[in-house]
Design an enzyme around this catalytic site. Sequence first.
Site, short mmCIF file in Angstrom:
data_model
loop_
_atom_site.label_atom_id
_atom_site.label_comp_id
_atom_site.label_asym_id
_atom_site.label_seq_id
_atom_site.Cartn_x
_atom_site.Cartn_y
_atom_site.Cartn_z
N HIS A 136 -26.24 -38.17 -32.12
CA HIS A 136 -25.87 -39.12 -33.23
C HIS A 136 -26.12 -40.66 -32.92
O HIS A 136 -26.67 -40.76 -31.94
CB HIS A 136 -24.32 -38.50 -33.25
CG HIS A 136 -23.94 -37.59 -34.07
ND1 HIS A 136 -24.18 -37.42 -35.60
CD2 HIS A 136 -23.64 -35.97 -33.84
CE1 HIS A 136 -23.76 -35.98 -36.00
NE2 HIS A 136 -23.62 -35.39 -34.92
N HIS A 137 -25.53 -41.32 -33.95
CA HIS A 137 -25.74 -42.71 -33.87
C HIS A 137 -25.35 -43.56 -32.63
O HIS A 137 -24.42 -43.08 -31.98
CB HIS A 137 -25.37 -43.35 -35.19
CG HIS A 137 -23.56 -43.30 -35.00
ND1 HIS A 137 -23.00 -44.32 -34.37
CD2 HIS A 137 -22.84 -42.40 -35.33
CE1 HIS A 137 -21.66 -44.24 -34.48
NE2 HIS A 137 -21.52 -42.93 -35.01
N ASP A 138 -26.24 -44.33 -32.16
CA ASP A 138 -25.98 -45.15 -31.00
C ASP A 138 -25.64 -44.46 -29.57
O ASP A 138 -25.14 -44.96 -28.65
CB ASP A 138 -24.57 -46.13 -31.29
CG ASP A 138 -24.68 -47.02 -32.55
OD1 ASP A 138 -25.76 -47.91 -32.54
OD2 ASP A 138 -24.00 -46.82 -33.48
#
Length: 211
Positions: A136-138
């Site tokens: 997922h993001h980051d």
Amino acid sequence: MKRQTLVPIGMSGNCVEIIEALTAAYEVPAILDDGEQHQGTSFEGVPIFPLSRATDYPNAEFLCLIGSTRSFRVRKRLIDGVAVQSKRYATFVHPDASVSRFAELGLGAVIYSGVLVTSNARIGNHVLTLPRSVIHHDVNIGDYSLVGTGVILAGGVQVGESCYIGSGSAIRDGITIGEGALVGMGSVVVRDVPAGAVVAGNPARPVNRRD
């Protein structure tokens, strides 16, 4: 048009799972592995030679596919021991994977079939991300780490260098996995994991090494 040459390192299950995609995209003249059981043999028509033969392919790119619960902490040493400059390692994304254009992939990173890498994720050098994992993001995955099949790394997870995240694990958002840690198969990690620790279960807890 002549295709680029690529030489995989390590006749492992990781190689078995991606060799078809590699041979579709590259000319693969050999697999390099020092295992005695592999010498003089071949896999899917590709001969297997010792690691010392890397110098036979001066124009080739390379990928290190070695990585298991027994070898994940020594991947850096294994890669550094091969007579190949770091810039000659390829970055390979399986055609069935989905990687955001805002994600970053390091040299030698391998993204297997069905993997989803979303925005602002960073996959380090020589990281193996096995089939159907979701990054997922980051998320940041440190160099030389291995992410098993079907793993979910929620937003902002930080995975240190030379870690092993077992298949089917889920890591809660914002969690930090310390350098050299091992997360057992199917674990649910809701607390930070110290460097070098072995954790397993739901919720994941430290495991005695004799277990």
